[in-house]
Design an enzyme around this catalytic site. Sequence first.
Site, short mmCIF file in Angstrom:
data_model
loop_
_atom_site.label_atom_id
_atom_site.label_comp_id
_atom_site.label_asym_id
_atom_site.label_seq_id
_atom_site.Cartn_x
_atom_site.Cartn_y
_atom_site.Cartn_z
N CYS A 162 -8.55 9.92 3.13
CA CYS A 162 -9.13 10.32 1.84
C CYS A 162 -10.49 9.62 1.70
O CYS A 162 -10.59 8.40 1.91
CB CYS A 162 -8.21 9.95 0.68
SG CYS A 162 -6.62 10.80 0.77
N CYS B 145 3.48 -3.38 -6.76
CA CYS B 145 2.95 -2.25 -5.99
C CYS B 145 3.03 -2.66 -4.50
O CYS B 145 2.46 -3.68 -4.12
CB CYS B 145 1.51 -2.01 -6.42
SG CYS B 145 0.66 -0.78 -5.43
N CYS C 245 -3.86 3.69 7.11
CA CYS C 245 -3.41 5.01 6.68
C CYS C 245 -4.12 6.07 7.53
O CYS C 245 -5.27 5.88 7.91
CB CYS C 245 -3.73 5.22 5.21
SG CYS C 245 -3.14 6.80 4.56
N CYS D 279 -6.39 -0.09 -7.75
CA CYS D 279 -5.98 1.06 -6.94
C CYS D 279 -6.97 1.34 -5.83
O CYS D 279 -8.17 1.44 -6.07
CB CYS D 279 -5.96 2.31 -7.79
SG CYS D 279 -4.51 2.48 -8.76
N GLU E 36 -0.83 -5.81 1.92
CA GLU E 36 -0.99 -6.39 0.59
C GLU E 36 0.00 -5.79 -0.40
O GLU E 36 0.37 -4.62 -0.30
CB GLU E 36 -2.42 -6.16 0.11
CG GLU E 36 -3.39 -6.93 0.98
CD GLU E 36 -4.81 -6.84 0.51
OE1 GLU E 36 -5.55 -7.80 0.75
OE2 GLU E 36 -5.19 -5.84 -0.11
N CYS F 48 -10.97 6.26 -0.47
CA CYS F 48 -9.95 5.21 -0.41
C CYS F 48 -10.29 4.16 0.63
O CYS F 48 -10.64 4.48 1.76
CB CYS F 48 -8.60 5.83 -0.10
SG CYS F 48 -7.27 4.61 0.06
#
Length: 366
Positions: free
Chosen positions: A125, A114, A121, A344, A101, A128
């Site tokens: 975290c 962005c 990933c 975010c 995305e 996230c």
Amino acid sequence: MRGSASTGPAMKLNIKDLSLKEFEAYLGGRKQPPYRARQIWQWLFQKRATSFCEMTNVSGSLREWLTQDFSISRLSVIREAVAVDGTVKYLFALGDGQRVESVLIPEAERLTLCISTQVGCAFGCGFCATALLGWQRNLTASEILDQILDAARLAPAERRITHVVLMGMGEPLANYGETVKALEIITDTSWGIGISPRRVTVSSVGLVPQIQKLMEDTRVNLAISLHAPTDEVRGRLMPINRKYNLKQLLECCRSLPIPRRKRITFEYVLMRGVNDSVEDARRLCDLLQGIRCKVNAIPFNPHDGSPYERPRAAEVERFQQVLYARGVQVNVRRARGDDIQAACGQLQGEGLVAAKGGHRRTAEAR
Ligand code: SAH
């Protein structure tokens, strides 16, 4: 060099996966002068050519060679969601069916894109959404660049993208080679996409050696995900803190060759009752002493996979006031596009979290 990631027969190389140097070497093999490489790069990245036939100042025979040896990729858009605030989220399909995305954020004076650097990933975290996917694979340079070229093509009212932030899915510095190759093309004004490095920001989870290397290899802005003022809390939120703790990370920041007029950005996601107290704010100020920096405080964007909560406005304000009072520059980031899950940390490729069995927010955690 890699095979075509998006289009064309399997034997062809995706031309946008080559650095200028690599392409010059290819042309050298065809007895062509190096300036031809820059000409062809201008066709690709400035005039946004989609075929070699369009390259009218290139000889017919060279165009034929290029057509035989290379493909010019384009991403396919699977979904485009427009938020009430004008933010647009693009879900792109890559050549192998994986998805990433990109988010376009319009403001009065700028149009920021962005972009993602990995599918999923690996850093885990705890707050996230991308972390829930795990690491799937790195993006190639062309896949990083194509997000910009294709978003620019699709952008409303043909507005020019003025800023690029590498803050989408993935950790840019864990895909160092392809990220830097893409950055070189993004920032070059004579033959590349031509966005000044002052308008490009790379955000990292805090990989100390790669941060040092990035600052030597490029002139882009650096953002670091800090998120907590103690090793105890940061270690709980971000497993990377066990490898590079706060002391190592901040020592690295102190020693970076940051030009006088620039600052490091520290991102700090505010989570209610976790890292948002007055004491946390004071400790953060202590930590950052002597570093030319600014803090981007980001009220946590809730998503289904996470037990954390966004602090109330008054709590955010209180945190911000402590930083102000101590002379630390702080911006509170307004959530953009949260009605389309484009804020975010919400870029997890819709449907994928559920498919992977990502944990849903439980009643107790609310
Ligand atoms: N891997 C890079 C880029 C990731 S995303 C990094 O860690 O910096 C960019 C920013 O969004 C990071 O600061 C990340 O911590 C933050 N973020 C992730 N999930 C979030 C959420 N749910 N709410 C607000 N910010 C989030």
